[in-house]
Write a protein that holds these residues in place. Structure first.
Motif, PDB file in Angstrom:
ATOM      1  N   ASP A 113      51.763  21.211  45.418  1.00  0.00           N
ATOM      2  CA  ASP A 113      52.080  22.599  45.770  1.00  0.00           C
ATOM      3  C   ASP A 113      52.113  23.491  44.536  1.00  0.00           C
ATOM      4  N   VAL A 114      52.709  23.005  43.451  1.00  0.00           N
ATOM      5  CA  VAL A 114      52.764  23.778  42.205  1.00  0.00           C
ATOM      6  C   VAL A 114      51.352  24.014  41.681  1.00  0.00           C
ATOM      7  N   HIS A 115      50.522  22.976  41.670  1.00  0.00           N
ATOM      8  CA  HIS A 115      49.147  23.125  41.191  1.00  0.00           C
ATOM      9  C   HIS A 115      48.344  24.061  42.091  1.00  0.00           C
ATOM     10  N   THR A 116      48.564  23.987  43.385  1.00  0.00           N
ATOM     11  CA  THR A 116      47.871  24.874  44.325  1.00  0.00           C
ATOM     12  C   THR A 116      48.225  26.327  44.038  1.00  0.00           C
ATOM     13  N   SER A 117      49.493  26.612  43.806  1.00  0.00           N
ATOM     14  CA  SER A 117      49.920  27.983  43.484  1.00  0.00           C
ATOM     15  C   SER A 117      49.258  28.462  42.198  1.00  0.00           C
ATOM     16  N   ARG A 118      49.194  27.593  41.204  1.00  0.00           N
ATOM     17  CA  ARG A 118      48.553  27.966  39.932  1.00  0.00           C
ATOM     18  C   ARG A 118      47.064  28.241  40.134  1.00  0.00           C
ATOM     19  N   ILE A 119      46.406  27.422  40.938  1.00  0.00           N
ATOM     20  CA  ILE A 119      44.979  27.617  41.207  1.00  0.00           C
ATOM     21  C   ILE A 119      44.762  28.933  41.933  1.00  0.00           C
ATOM     22  N   GLU A 120      45.601  29.241  42.908  1.00  0.00           N
ATOM     23  CA  GLU A 120      45.475  30.504  43.629  1.00  0.00           C
ATOM     24  C   GLU A 120      45.640  31.689  42.688  1.00  0.00           C
ATOM     25  N   GLN A 121      46.591  31.612  41.760  1.00  0.00           N
ATOM     26  CA  GLN A 121      46.786  32.688  40.790  1.00  0.00           C
ATOM     27  C   GLN A 121      45.585  32.807  39.857  1.00  0.00           C
ATOM     28  N   LEU A 122      45.026  31.673  39.437  1.00  0.00           N
ATOM     29  CA  LEU A 122      43.828  31.705  38.595  1.00  0.00           C
ATOM     30  C   LEU A 122      42.649  32.340  39.323  1.00  0.00           C
ATOM     31  N   GLU A 123      42.504  32.021  40.612  1.00  0.00           N
ATOM     32  CA  GLU A 123      41.428  32.625  41.398  1.00  0.00           C
ATOM     33  C   GLU A 123      41.574  34.141  41.440  1.00  0.00           C
ATOM     34  N   LYS A 124      42.792  34.631  41.629  1.00  0.00           N
ATOM     35  CA  LYS A 124      43.040  36.085  41.639  1.00  0.00           C
ATOM     36  C   LYS A 124      42.701  36.688  40.286  1.00  0.00           C
ATOM     37  N   ASP A 125      43.114  36.018  39.213  1.00  0.00           N
ATOM     38  CA  ASP A 125      42.834  36.524  37.864  1.00  0.00           C
ATOM     39  C   ASP A 125      41.331  36.564  37.596  1.00  0.00           C
ATOM     40  N   VAL A 126      40.612  35.548  38.023  1.00  0.00           N
ATOM     41  CA  VAL A 126      39.164  35.512  37.834  1.00  0.00           C
ATOM     42  C   VAL A 126      38.510  36.653  38.606  1.00  0.00           C
ATOM     43  N   ARG A 127      38.959  36.926  39.822  1.00  0.00           N
ATOM     44  CA  ARG A 127      38.408  38.039  40.614  1.00  0.00           C
ATOM     45  C   ARG A 127      38.615  39.375  39.905  1.00  0.00           C
ATOM     46  N   VAL A 128      39.794  39.568  39.326  1.00  0.00           N
ATOM     47  CA  VAL A 128      40.091  40.807  38.604  1.00  0.00           C
ATOM     48  C   VAL A 128      39.166  40.947  37.399  1.00  0.00           C
ATOM     49  N   VAL A 129      38.993  39.864  36.643  1.00  0.00           N
ATOM     50  CA  VAL A 129      38.125  39.908  35.465  1.00  0.00           C
ATOM     51  C   VAL A 129      36.680  40.169  35.881  1.00  0.00           C
ATOM     52  N   LEU A 130      36.209  39.493  36.927  1.00  0.00           N
ATOM     53  CA  LEU A 130      34.838  39.711  37.403  1.00  0.00           C
ATOM     54  C   LEU A 130      34.634  41.154  37.854  1.00  0.00           C
ATOM     55  N   GLU A 131      35.589  41.680  38.561  1.00  0.00           N
ATOM     56  CA  GLU A 131      35.489  43.075  39.006  1.00  0.00           C
ATOM     57  C   GLU A 131      35.443  44.021  37.808  1.00  0.00           C
ATOM     58  N   HIS A 132      36.238  43.729  36.803  1.00  0.00           N
ATOM     59  CA  HIS A 132      36.238  44.546  35.586  1.00  0.00           C
ATOM     60  C   HIS A 132      34.851  44.523  34.934  1.00  0.00           C
ATOM     61  N   PHE A 133      34.237  43.327  34.824  1.00  0.00           N
ATOM     62  CA  PHE A 133      32.915  43.231  34.211  1.00  0.00           C
ATOM     63  C   PHE A 133      31.843  43.896  35.076  1.00  0.00           C
ATOM     64  N   ARG A 134      31.976  43.816  36.375  1.00  0.00           N
ATOM     65  CA  ARG A 134      31.023  44.511  37.261  1.00  0.00           C
ATOM     66  C   ARG A 134      31.073  46.015  37.023  1.00  0.00           C
ATOM     67  N   GLN A 135      32.289  46.529  36.913  1.00  0.00           N
ATOM     68  CA  GLN A 135      32.460  47.956  36.659  1.00  0.00           C
ATOM     69  C   GLN A 135      31.879  48.331  35.299  1.00  0.00           C
ATOM     70  N   GLN A 136      32.083  47.477  34.312  1.00  0.00           N
ATOM     71  CA  GLN A 136      31.545  47.729  32.970  1.00  0.00           C
ATOM     72  C   GLN A 136      30.015  47.711  33.001  1.00  0.00           C
ATOM     73  N   ALA A 137      29.435  46.781  33.775  1.00  0.00           N
ATOM     74  CA  ALA A 137      27.982  46.655  33.846  1.00  0.00           C
ATOM     75  C   ALA A 137      27.346  47.852  34.532  1.00  0.00           C
ATOM     76  N   LYS A 138      28.040  48.448  35.484  1.00  0.00           N
ATOM     77  CA  LYS A 138      27.511  49.609  36.203  1.00  0.00           C
ATOM     78  C   LYS A 138      27.460  50.827  35.305  1.00  0.00           C
ATOM     79  N   GLY A 139      28.333  50.890  34.360  1.00  0.00           N
ATOM     80  CA  GLY A 139      28.367  52.033  33.443  1.00  0.00           C
ATOM     81  C   GLY A 139      29.352  53.084  33.945  1.00  0.00           C
ATOM     82  N   PRO A 140      29.710  53.998  33.047  1.00  0.00           N
ATOM     83  CA  PRO A 140      30.718  54.996  33.400  1.00  0.00           C
ATOM     84  C   PRO A 140      30.228  56.030  34.393  1.00  0.00           C
TER      85      PRO A 140
END
Length: 145
Positions: A113-140
């Protein structure tokens, strides 16, 4: 079921080597006679041995007290610290073992259960980072979606 004294002898000899014990030291530790140790160690004779003899020998070899009895009876030996039934019809012993195993399983589920919670949090963090890079790639000047 046939008792497996050859398997008991094999375990005794393997543990003696692993612990660096000679026969004299095993006699001292187990407080069993030289004849008894010799008969078990070399699988000599057909004399019935007391479970207490095998418990003393198991303990002297730094095994669970029921280890050699389990080997003799073709059962899986218990791990150190684990409760064990003293015979096939020892219901309280089996119940104690079941409770022990259920607690062990419950502890492992908690870890999962502890590892599952950590994995879920990592997945959320990865989504945020990917979204940030997508926005950067699109340009201002890109329109927001």
């Amino acid at each position: 079921m046939e008792e497996d004294w050859a398997a008991v002898a094999a375990v005794v000899n393997e543990k003696m080597v692993a612990l660096g014990l000679n026969q004299q030291e095993l006699i001292r530790r187990s407080q069993l006679s030289k004849g008894t140790i010799r008969e078990i160690q070399y699988n000599l004779g057909d004399r019935k041995r007391s479970p207490l003899t095998l418990e003393a020998l198991s303990t002297a070899l730094e095994l669970h007290p029921q280890h050699l009895v389990a080997v003799l009876e073709h059962r899986s030996p218990p791990r150190a610290g684990e409760p064990a039934a003293k015979s096939a019809d020892d219901l309280p012993g089996y119940l104690e073992l079941i409770v022990h195993l259920l607690r062990d399983i419950n502890g492992k589920i908690d870890v999962i259960d502890v590892h599952t919670s950590r994995i879920e949090q990592l997945e959320k963090d990865v989504r945020v980072v990917l979204e940030h890079f997508r926005q950067q790639a699109k340009g201002p000047d890109s329109p927001a979606e």
